[in-house]
Design a protein around this motif. Sequence first.
Motif, PDB file in Angstrom:
ATOM      1  N   VAL A  72       1.061  -1.206   0.079  1.00 36.15           N
ATOM      2  CA  VAL A  72      -0.039   0.148   0.237  1.00 36.15           C
ATOM      3  C   VAL A  72       1.016   1.067  -0.250  1.00 36.15           C
ATOM      4  O   VAL A  72       0.516   2.135  -0.589  1.00 36.15           O
ATOM      5  CB  VAL A  72      -0.923  -0.015   1.479  1.00 36.15           C
ATOM      6  CG1 VAL A  72      -1.617   1.157   1.352  1.00 36.15           C
ATOM      7  CG2 VAL A  72      -1.765  -1.180   1.068  1.00 36.15           C
ATOM      8  N   GLY A  73       1.920   1.318   0.947  1.00 35.96           N
ATOM      9  CA  GLY A  73       2.514   2.418   0.821  1.00 35.96           C
ATOM     10  C   GLY A  73       3.718   2.987  -0.246  1.00 35.96           C
ATOM     11  O   GLY A  73       3.570   4.273  -0.432  1.00 35.96           O
ATOM     12  N   GLN A  74       3.954   1.620  -0.966  1.00 34.26           N
ATOM     13  CA  GLN A  74       4.991   2.265  -2.098  1.00 34.26           C
ATOM     14  C   GLN A  74       4.301   3.265  -3.114  1.00 34.26           C
ATOM     15  O   GLN A  74       4.856   4.380  -3.505  1.00 34.26           O
ATOM     16  CB  GLN A  74       5.382   0.968  -2.828  1.00 34.26           C
ATOM     17  CG  GLN A  74       6.582   0.921  -3.878  1.00 34.26           C
ATOM     18  CD  GLN A  74       7.936   1.051  -2.858  1.00 34.26           C
ATOM     19  OE1 GLN A  74       8.200   0.009  -2.549  1.00 34.26           O
ATOM     20  NE2 GLN A  74       8.593   2.038  -3.273  1.00 34.26           N
ATOM     21  N   PRO A  75       3.178   2.780  -3.555  1.00 37.32           N
ATOM     22  CA  PRO A  75       2.659   3.850  -4.632  1.00 37.32           C
ATOM     23  C   PRO A  75       2.124   5.120  -4.031  1.00 37.32           C
ATOM     24  O   PRO A  75       2.127   6.116  -4.377  1.00 37.32           O
ATOM     25  CB  PRO A  75       1.360   2.810  -5.033  1.00 37.32           C
ATOM     26  CG  PRO A  75       1.172   1.863  -4.306  1.00 37.32           C
ATOM     27  CD  PRO A  75       2.332   1.520  -3.510  1.00 37.32           C
ATOM     28  N   ARG A 211      -3.259  14.636  -6.351  1.00 36.80           N
ATOM     29  CA  ARG A 211      -4.378  14.223  -5.443  1.00 36.80           C
ATOM     30  C   ARG A 211      -4.259  12.758  -5.092  1.00 36.80           C
ATOM     31  O   ARG A 211      -3.887  11.862  -5.949  1.00 36.80           O
ATOM     32  CB  ARG A 211      -5.680  14.426  -6.063  1.00 36.80           C
ATOM     33  CG  ARG A 211      -6.878  13.976  -5.251  1.00 36.80           C
ATOM     34  CD  ARG A 211      -8.042  14.454  -5.870  1.00 36.80           C
ATOM     35  NE  ARG A 211      -8.284  13.260  -7.133  1.00 36.80           N
ATOM     36  CZ  ARG A 211      -8.830  12.212  -6.823  1.00 36.80           C
ATOM     37  NH1 ARG A 211      -8.960  11.641  -5.690  1.00 36.80           N
ATOM     38  NH2 ARG A 211      -8.911  11.556  -8.002  1.00 36.80           N
ATOM     39  N   THR A 212      -3.795  12.636  -3.847  1.00 34.83           N
ATOM     40  CA  THR A 212      -4.022  11.304  -3.119  1.00 34.83           C
ATOM     41  C   THR A 212      -5.109  10.705  -3.155  1.00 34.83           C
ATOM     42  O   THR A 212      -6.418  10.856  -2.670  1.00 34.83           O
ATOM     43  CB  THR A 212      -3.543  11.276  -1.752  1.00 34.83           C
ATOM     44  OG1 THR A 212      -2.115  12.039  -1.903  1.00 34.83           O
ATOM     45  CG2 THR A 212      -3.265  10.038  -1.223  1.00 34.83           C
ATOM     46  N   MET A 217      -6.772   3.701  -1.910  1.00 36.75           N
ATOM     47  CA  MET A 217      -5.961   3.195  -1.087  1.00 36.75           C
ATOM     48  C   MET A 217      -6.635   2.119  -0.103  1.00 36.75           C
ATOM     49  O   MET A 217      -5.968   1.206   0.207  1.00 36.75           O
ATOM     50  CB  MET A 217      -5.104   4.277  -0.452  1.00 36.75           C
ATOM     51  CG  MET A 217      -4.058   3.734   0.430  1.00 36.75           C
ATOM     52  SD  MET A 217      -3.374   5.119   1.524  1.00 36.75           S
ATOM     53  CE  MET A 217      -4.503   5.638   2.408  1.00 36.75           C
ATOM     54  N   LEU A 218      -7.703   2.808   0.492  1.00 36.90           N
ATOM     55  CA  LEU A 218      -8.354   2.130   1.595  1.00 36.90           C
ATOM     56  C   LEU A 218      -9.179   0.827   1.068  1.00 36.90           C
ATOM     57  O   LEU A 218      -8.925  -0.299   1.625  1.00 36.90           O
ATOM     58  CB  LEU A 218      -9.504   2.858   2.020  1.00 36.90           C
ATOM     59  CG  LEU A 218      -8.686   4.191   3.015  1.00 36.90           C
ATOM     60  CD1 LEU A 218      -9.994   5.002   3.463  1.00 36.90           C
ATOM     61  CD2 LEU A 218      -7.942   3.455   4.303  1.00 36.90           C
ATOM     62  N   LEU A 219      -9.665   0.836  -0.389  1.00 35.62           N
ATOM     63  CA  LEU A 219     -10.155  -0.113  -0.894  1.00 35.62           C
ATOM     64  C   LEU A 219      -9.274  -1.313  -1.324  1.00 35.62           C
ATOM     65  O   LEU A 219      -9.454  -2.575  -0.987  1.00 35.62           O
ATOM     66  CB  LEU A 219     -10.916   0.278  -2.113  1.00 35.62           C
ATOM     67  CG  LEU A 219     -12.286   1.013  -2.024  1.00 35.62           C
ATOM     68  CD1 LEU A 219     -12.751   1.474  -3.407  1.00 35.62           C
ATOM     69  CD2 LEU A 219     -13.313   0.243  -1.235  1.00 35.62           C
ATOM     70  N   PHE A 220      -8.126  -0.984  -1.603  1.00 34.89           N
ATOM     71  CA  PHE A 220      -6.919  -1.808  -2.053  1.00 34.89           C
ATOM     72  C   PHE A 220      -6.478  -2.607  -0.814  1.00 34.89           C
ATOM     73  O   PHE A 220      -6.374  -3.941  -0.729  1.00 34.89           O
ATOM     74  CB  PHE A 220      -5.860  -1.253  -2.789  1.00 34.89           C
ATOM     75  CG  PHE A 220      -4.653  -2.073  -3.054  1.00 34.89           C
ATOM     76  CD1 PHE A 220      -4.717  -2.913  -4.124  1.00 34.89           C
ATOM     77  CD2 PHE A 220      -3.574  -2.037  -2.385  1.00 34.89           C
ATOM     78  CE1 PHE A 220      -3.495  -3.804  -4.606  1.00 34.89           C
ATOM     79  CE2 PHE A 220      -2.265  -2.774  -2.459  1.00 34.89           C
ATOM     80  CZ  PHE A 220      -2.514  -3.834  -3.556  1.00 34.89           C
ATOM     81  N   PRO A 262      -5.559   7.886 -10.531  1.00 33.10           N
ATOM     82  CA  PRO A 262      -5.711   6.752  -9.260  1.00 33.10           C
ATOM     83  C   PRO A 262      -4.750   6.210  -8.417  1.00 33.10           C
ATOM     84  O   PRO A 262      -3.360   6.520  -8.704  1.00 33.10           O
ATOM     85  CB  PRO A 262      -6.158   5.493 -10.353  1.00 33.10           C
ATOM     86  CG  PRO A 262      -5.248   5.824 -11.715  1.00 33.10           C
ATOM     87  CD  PRO A 262      -5.311   7.387 -11.730  1.00 33.10           C
ATOM     88  N   PHE A 263      -4.919   5.453  -7.364  1.00 31.79           N
ATOM     89  CA  PHE A 263      -3.691   5.129  -6.674  1.00 31.79           C
ATOM     90  C   PHE A 263      -3.009   4.013  -7.386  1.00 31.79           C
ATOM     91  O   PHE A 263      -1.858   4.108  -7.114  1.00 31.79           O
ATOM     92  CB  PHE A 263      -4.688   4.238  -5.408  1.00 31.79           C
ATOM     93  CG  PHE A 263      -3.815   3.491  -4.470  1.00 31.79           C
ATOM     94  CD1 PHE A 263      -2.626   3.852  -3.798  1.00 31.79           C
ATOM     95  CD2 PHE A 263      -4.001   2.162  -4.469  1.00 31.79           C
ATOM     96  CE1 PHE A 263      -1.836   3.153  -3.193  1.00 31.79           C
ATOM     97  CE2 PHE A 263      -3.233   1.127  -3.652  1.00 31.79           C
ATOM     98  CZ  PHE A 263      -2.150   1.924  -2.994  1.00 31.79           C
TER      99      PHE A 263
END
Length: 462
Positions: A72-75, A211-212, A217-220, A262-263
């Motif tokens: 999650v953190g890398q992207p 935009r983040t 991110m939360l869905l992934f 997108p994330f």
Amino acid sequence: MTRLARRSRGPRQGERSGFDRRLIAPMILGSVLNPVNSSMLAVALIPIGRAFDAPPSQTAWLVSGLYLATAVGQPVIGRLVDTFGPRRLYLLGTALVGAAGLLGTLAPDLWVLVASRVLLGFGTSAAFPASMSLLRSESERTGEKSPSGVLTALSISNQVFAVVGPALGGLLIGTGGWHLIFGINVPLSLACLVLGALWLPRATPPARATRTDTTGMLLFAGSLTAFMFFLMDPAVAHWYLPVLGLVTGAVFVRRELRTDEPFIDLRVLGGNPPLLATFARQLLAYTTSYAFFYGYSQWLQEGRGLNASQAGLLLLPLSATAIGVTALTGRRGQVRGKLVVGAVCQCLGVAALLLLGGDSPIWLLALLSAAVGIPHGLIGLANQNALYAQADPARMGSSAGLLRTFMYIGALFASAVNAVFFRDGATSAGLHSMAWLLVGVTAVFLLACVADRSLGRVGRDT
């Protein structure tokens, strides 16, 4: 004027026309934090389990926690680097590594220790995108397409620290217990903070703020977490977890395809079957690679009766062979032969686990470790070269990020495999059962390599 040209301290005389070599030390030290922590943990899982009276099925969360956070953190951090510049994210990430090390050293129970690994995963996610951003900026400043030798130095340093990680972890455990493999992150973090504060350039305001995609991110993260909870303890009563993971994943895919920023840019997959095949190979290969690495190291201690230091030394041949194979074959652009040979060697390596028992001689264990290093040195580089040939140049960054994401997902599956087959301890019976599953995974991987005719064209035009 580029970001690197606007420095709080201008470059020294003689450095304006070439790569600023003061950046190399913080880049390398920051980038090795993830591999050294991953490899040190391999020999610490059994001592940690004994300290907290926890079976391998629970200590496997120490692996899963790190890779869930990293996936999650890398992207996310990559996008933040583009917005705020590499310096801020590098310093924040390496500070988190120090905090994670301190928390792990003082952890009163296993789940606080897992929390420290999650924090460590987020912290170690900053150095790679920060280094890539610095390299791009230096390329713009100097007019060079690729700063000479720096990418090679980063790659080799990561492999070298992966080599010494198990031995270093065994030495630290033998000296002062498993707490030291967490405590060592405190001085490493301080070194990164000092070097980063001294030499990393201050960022200029970006031309356009990005935009983040917090929802994406939360869905992934939610989808991956639901699947991991099920895989770590599969049971009919937990049927709702994979259903939740599938539903959340479907919503994630739908959203990412409709979002401007997108994330994870899933549009790189559209109409590109060869690239999809490369991502699938990455997932299969690293599921086997990580399952072997963590499973074999645990069995060496619990099934074979070695201590952590001895297990660490027996893992040295694996990484040493991988480095040698990479050095010998790295300049050849063709990938199909590398992937086929790597898949065959990987299949034979995991099949050899079926021959091991509590009285297996040390020379055989060392030989197996060295042999498994061959596919490790072939497959990762070949998949990376395939991606560079197959991906849309305009979306190369997103494609490269997805390749790393599939590697992390493979690591998550591997930790689930260890948890399932070592539920009653890292026994020889559990090792053999795991080996049969991995033989099946490597067979699918081999078929994927042989069947993909597009691989034959990769590297021929270089």
